[in-house]
Design an enzyme around this catalytic site. Sequence first.
Site, PDB file in Angstrom:
ATOM      1  N   ASN A   9      36.846  -0.045 -70.857  1.00 17.34           N
ATOM      2  CA  ASN A   9      35.986   1.131 -71.012  1.00 17.34           C
ATOM      3  C   ASN A   9      36.710   2.352 -70.432  1.00 17.34           C
ATOM      4  O   ASN A   9      36.840   2.472 -69.217  1.00 17.34           O
ATOM      5  CB  ASN A   9      34.665   0.856 -70.267  1.00 17.34           C
ATOM      6  CG  ASN A   9      33.757   2.067 -70.200  1.00 17.34           C
ATOM      7  OD1 ASN A   9      33.974   3.066 -70.895  1.00 17.34           O
ATOM      8  ND2 ASN A   9      32.730   1.989 -69.366  1.00 17.34           N
ATOM      9  N   TRP A  10      37.175   3.210 -71.317  1.00 18.97           N
ATOM     10  CA  TRP A  10      37.963   4.365 -70.861  1.00 18.97           C
ATOM     11  C   TRP A  10      37.093   5.473 -70.282  1.00 18.97           C
ATOM     12  O   TRP A  10      37.600   6.454 -69.762  1.00 18.97           O
ATOM     13  CB  TRP A  10      38.810   4.918 -72.025  1.00 18.97           C
ATOM     14  CG  TRP A  10      39.845   3.962 -72.550  1.00 18.97           C
ATOM     15  CD1 TRP A  10      40.139   2.711 -72.069  1.00 18.97           C
ATOM     16  CD2 TRP A  10      40.744   4.179 -73.648  1.00 18.97           C
ATOM     17  NE1 TRP A  10      41.149   2.147 -72.794  1.00 18.97           N
ATOM     18  CE2 TRP A  10      41.549   3.023 -73.776  1.00 18.97           C
ATOM     19  CE3 TRP A  10      40.948   5.237 -74.532  1.00 18.97           C
ATOM     20  CZ2 TRP A  10      42.533   2.892 -74.760  1.00 18.97           C
ATOM     21  CZ3 TRP A  10      41.933   5.110 -75.515  1.00 18.97           C
ATOM     22  CH2 TRP A  10      42.713   3.956 -75.620  1.00 18.97           C
ATOM     23  N   LYS A  11      35.792   5.367 -70.427  1.00 16.46           N
ATOM     24  CA  LYS A  11      34.846   6.384 -69.944  1.00 16.46           C
ATOM     25  C   LYS A  11      35.256   7.769 -70.470  1.00 16.46           C
ATOM     26  O   LYS A  11      35.821   7.862 -71.559  1.00 16.46           O
ATOM     27  CB  LYS A  11      34.752   6.343 -68.418  1.00 16.46           C
ATOM     28  CG  LYS A  11      34.464   4.915 -67.917  1.00 16.46           C
ATOM     29  CD  LYS A  11      34.048   4.825 -66.499  1.00 16.46           C
ATOM     30  CE  LYS A  11      33.780   3.377 -66.150  1.00 16.46           C
ATOM     31  NZ  LYS A  11      33.285   3.196 -64.806  1.00 16.46           N
ATOM     32  N   GLU A  99      26.454   4.016 -65.750  1.00 18.05           N
ATOM     33  CA  GLU A  99      26.518   5.482 -65.652  1.00 18.05           C
ATOM     34  C   GLU A  99      25.492   6.140 -66.563  1.00 18.05           C
ATOM     35  O   GLU A  99      24.981   7.225 -66.271  1.00 18.05           O
ATOM     36  CB  GLU A  99      27.949   5.963 -65.948  1.00 18.05           C
ATOM     37  CG  GLU A  99      28.859   5.666 -64.756  1.00 18.05           C
ATOM     38  CD  GLU A  99      30.244   5.172 -65.117  1.00 18.05           C
ATOM     39  OE1 GLU A  99      30.717   5.451 -66.227  1.00 18.05           O
ATOM     40  OE2 GLU A  99      30.858   4.483 -64.270  1.00 18.05           O
ATOM     41  N   GLY A 175      33.939   1.249 -59.888  1.00 16.87           N
ATOM     42  CA  GLY A 175      34.773   2.377 -59.473  1.00 16.87           C
ATOM     43  C   GLY A 175      34.901   2.540 -57.971  1.00 16.87           C
ATOM     44  O   GLY A 175      35.369   3.568 -57.492  1.00 16.87           O
ATOM     45  N   SER A 215      35.370  -2.933 -60.711  1.00 16.47           N
ATOM     46  CA  SER A 215      36.661  -2.990 -60.004  1.00 16.47           C
ATOM     47  C   SER A 215      37.489  -4.226 -60.353  1.00 16.47           C
ATOM     48  O   SER A 215      38.101  -4.825 -59.474  1.00 16.47           O
ATOM     49  CB  SER A 215      36.441  -2.872 -58.493  1.00 16.47           C
ATOM     50  OG  SER A 215      35.885  -1.609 -58.178  1.00 16.47           O
ATOM     51  N   GLY A 236      37.008  -0.886 -66.195  1.00 15.24           N
ATOM     52  CA  GLY A 236      36.957   0.579 -66.248  1.00 15.24           C
ATOM     53  C   GLY A 236      38.309   1.163 -65.888  1.00 15.24           C
ATOM     54  O   GLY A 236      39.232   1.177 -66.702  1.00 15.24           O
ATOM     55  N   GLY A 237      38.450   1.612 -64.646  1.00 13.31           N
ATOM     56  CA  GLY A 237      39.649   2.318 -64.177  1.00 13.31           C
ATOM     57  C   GLY A 237      40.960   1.654 -64.574  1.00 13.31           C
ATOM     58  O   GLY A 237      41.881   2.333 -65.054  1.00 13.31           O
TER      59      GLY A 237
HETATM   60  P1  PGA Z   1      35.589  -0.039 -62.913  1.00 12.00           P
HETATM   61  O1  PGA Z   1      34.457   0.248 -64.011  1.00 12.00           O
HETATM   62  O2  PGA Z   1      36.433  -1.180 -63.428  1.00 12.00           O
HETATM   63  O3  PGA Z   1      36.351   1.240 -62.789  1.00 12.00           O
HETATM   64  O4  PGA Z   1      34.876  -0.425 -61.651  1.00 12.00           O
HETATM   65  C1  PGA Z   1      33.808  -0.803 -64.696  1.00 12.00           C
HETATM   66  C2  PGA Z   1      32.815  -0.241 -65.675  1.00 12.00           C
HETATM   67  O5  PGA Z   1      32.174   0.757 -65.387  1.00 12.00           O
HETATM   68  O6  PGA Z   1      32.637  -0.780 -66.793  1.00 12.00           O
END
Ligand code: PGA
Length: 253
Positions: A9-11, A99, A175, A215, A236-237
Amino acid sequence: MRKPFVAGNWKMNTDSHSSVSLARDVAAGMSEIAGHKIDVAVIPPFVYLQSVARTLSASSIAVGAQDVYTEQQGAFTGEISGSMLKDIGCTYALCGHSERRHVIGETDELINKKVSAAISGGLLPILCVGELLEQRKTEVTKEVVTRQIRAGLAGLGDEKVSAVTVAYEPVWAIGTGLTATTKQAQEAHRLIRKLLSEMYDEQLADDIRILYGGSVKPDNAAELMGQQDVDGLLVGGASLDADDFVAIVKGAV
Ligand code: PGA
């Protein structure tokens, strides 16, 4: 057997150039695991979906959207429908990412409509659930996740539910660098599968993939994947770095 599934997920990150080069680098890295049975997807921002989908068209990597609207077309300024996403080559859509729940304010009821609309539009929804830190501390994780799953899947029959992937993402781990312990992840995933078997039949509950998110990094991916009910990872990150994302996928095969 459930096929492993890793999604990045690149957000709200990347731009028109870096989204395409990231997709290209991820695709190049996947050649190392060619032949393994795993589903991999990247989930870029809406505006880069089409160019990323085009970049990945010759690869086995699927593309997903970060959100989807509740209707397929009409006077809904600013919204994007499941059928539009399908039209440009999307396979998946996140529904109810934390989010969107906690920053944008989406409710279980709205998320339920999005799950349903994603399926109607021809997409495979990824329903995201997970408790806040306060809720874990006050030991209401079970109640929160149960409510999110029941409400998120409300009104969906067996056939529709089989299109759904669930992602368990404890909000306190997103995150933050904090990851749920493998025991915490397995407990939550088991709880979700048990709940699904109460809502649907045993076989269906057994077939639905439940991803862990929060994470996820190259050094914890394999351990998380080693848990019986962890079928994949929502990253995510670390998905913004092609090497890290490829390493995570390798840890998941
Ligand atoms: P993160 O995000 O790996 O940066 O914790 C995960 C997500 O929101 O899907």
